[in-house]
Design an enzyme around this catalytic site. Structure first.
Site, PDB file in Angstrom:
ATOM      1  N   CYS A 199       0.876  -1.179   0.000  1.00 21.29           N
ATOM      2  CA  CYS A 199       0.000   0.000   0.000  1.00 21.29           C
ATOM      3  C   CYS A 199       0.909   1.224   0.000  1.00 21.29           C
ATOM      4  O   CYS A 199       2.105   1.096  -0.266  1.00 21.29           O
ATOM      5  CB  CYS A 199      -0.986  -0.010   1.164  1.00 21.29           C
ATOM      6  SG  CYS A 199      -0.249   0.015   2.794  1.00 21.29           S
TER       7      CYS A 199
ATOM      8  N   CYS B  11       2.155   0.541  -8.126  1.00 17.37           N
ATOM      9  CA  CYS B  11       2.982  -0.665  -8.051  1.00 17.37           C
ATOM     10  C   CYS B  11       3.637  -0.926  -9.404  1.00 17.37           C
ATOM     11  O   CYS B  11       2.955  -0.885 -10.429  1.00 17.37           O
ATOM     12  CB  CYS B  11       2.074  -1.833  -7.657  1.00 17.37           C
ATOM     13  SG  CYS B  11       2.991  -3.289  -7.294  1.00 17.37           S
TER      14      CYS B  11
ATOM     15  N   CYS C 182      -4.138   0.740  -4.429  1.00 13.94           N
ATOM     16  CA  CYS C 182      -3.284   1.727  -5.101  1.00 13.94           C
ATOM     17  C   CYS C 182      -2.405   1.004  -6.117  1.00 13.94           C
ATOM     18  O   CYS C 182      -1.196   1.170  -6.136  1.00 13.94           O
ATOM     19  CB  CYS C 182      -2.439   2.481  -4.079  1.00 13.94           C
ATOM     20  SG  CYS C 182      -1.803   1.420  -2.767  1.00 13.94           S
TER      21      CYS C 182
END
Ligand SMILES: Cc1cc2nc3c(=O)[nH]c(=O)nc-3n(C[C@H](O)[C@H](O)[C@H](O)COP(=O)(O)O)c2cc1C
Length: 325
Positions: free
Chosen positions: A202, A281, A277
């Site tokens: 995260c 990444c 989110c």
């Protein structure tokens, strides 16, 4: 997999050092990250016996290397290897100070009833050697190791002990040492090699990804290697998150936040699970990415933190089922 070695002899180029180095060198042949604590180079204040940890859950001494790094390393380790010469039928006083300070972890386990999520799979191993050859030479150290490993949440996997080792260089000359180590390390680490690898990510690595990692470790840490990380990790994990996990009996103490890229390169995950989110990444070839699209509970009510915790627990159960049955 993370292997922590603890070297307890004050003799710089002595037998314990040789024994542990040989063990750690063999461990490095597996898929491991390793760290070594030279206890004589650390500031470890002996236990004061004040009972503070039994009331508060942490040690009153906060300005030494136990508080600064060693508790966190013990909690992070998949395997802990303690190595000591025999001094008066036990470990050296330097390593004993570290062992006594694990009373704070004992208190969290037995006084507070908290479960370190890695307790179900962490392994402990003892290396010891001494000058004489009596049959009781390792009785004391064996008992000490047994209760130390219990306090830190590790199963006492085994030991290698050697008699008639006295002068520097004696250990290196032992005829079966390298064969013994090869076998012991194989027994200790090969079960970990079969684990699949999941990284929870995260932004801040302070709430959602920490909870997901802890639940996964707790439910299936022997079958799934877990890490958590954040694209912009903040300094400390969230105290409300720690509290709501404690309500579930899960102990989040001593956990740290870390950077996503570092965790990816160390773990080399099979799956990355993002908490909401996924755009932050990096896309990595052959790595599956799942997004759980969970709201960030940071800065919201503790009730909301509980809701997110329960949602994460359910999703982790499904993930574990899908990965290992
Ligand atoms: C303070 C002290 C106490 C010792 N006590 C014992 C003992 O109780 N039994 C024994 O067999 N050897 C004993 N020894 C010998 C050491 O265990 C032995 O020399 C060992 O190989 C030292 O390991 P190192 O080179 O890693 O320091 C003692 C040595 C010292 C300095």
């Amino acid at each position: 997999m993370f292997v922590l070695g603890i070297q307890g002899s004050p003799r710089k180029k002595g037998n314990t050092n040789y024994l542990l180095q040989a063990f750690m060198d063999e461990a490095k042949k597996y898929d491991t990250q390793t760290a070594l604590i030279e206890v004589t180079k650390k500031k470890i204040v002996p236990c004061l016996g004040c009972g503070y940890c039994e009331k508060k859950g942490h040690c009153i001494t906060q300005d030494d290397d136990m508080a600064g790094e060693i508790y966190a390393l013990l909690r992070k380790a998949d395997a802990v290897v303690i190595a000591s010469p025999i001094y008066f039928y036990n470990v050296t006083s330097q390593i004993k100070a570290l062992i006594d300070r694990s009373q704070a972890l004992w208190a969290r386990k037995y006084k507070f009833g908290l479960t370190d999520p890695a307790r179900n799979y962490r392994q402990g191993f003892l290396l010891a050697q001494g000058a004489t050859r009596g049959k009781n030479l390792f009785v004391g150290v064996d008992l000490t190791a047994k209760y130390f490993f219990d306090a830190i949440g590790a199963r006492f996997n085994g030991s290698l002990t050697y008699r008639r080792i006295e002068n520097p260089g004696d250990m290196a000359k032992h005829p079966t040492l390298h064969k013994d180590i090869k076998e012991a390390v194989k027994g200790l680490l090969s079960p970990f090699m079969k684990r699949k690898k999941v990284l929870f990510a995260c932004r801040e690595n302070a709430c959602r990804s920490q909870m997901a990692a802890a639940f996964t470790q707790y439910l299936a840490g022997d079958k799934i290697e877990v890490a958590s990380a954040g694209s912009e990790p903040i300094e400390k994990i969230n105290p409300d998150m720690v509290e709501v996990m404690q309500e579930k009996g899960i102990d989040m103490a001593f956990r740290k936040t870390r950077f996503l890229n570092q965790a990816i390169s160390e773990l080399q995950p099979d799956i990355i699970v993002t908490m909401g989110c996924s755009e932050e990444c990096p896309v990595i070839p052959d790595v599956q990415i799942q997004d759980w699209d969970l709201s960030d509970p940071a800065g919201k009510s503790i009730e909301f933190m509980r809701t997110v915790r329960d949602e994460i627990e359910n999703r982790v159960k499904d993930l574990v089922k899908s990965m290992v049955g």
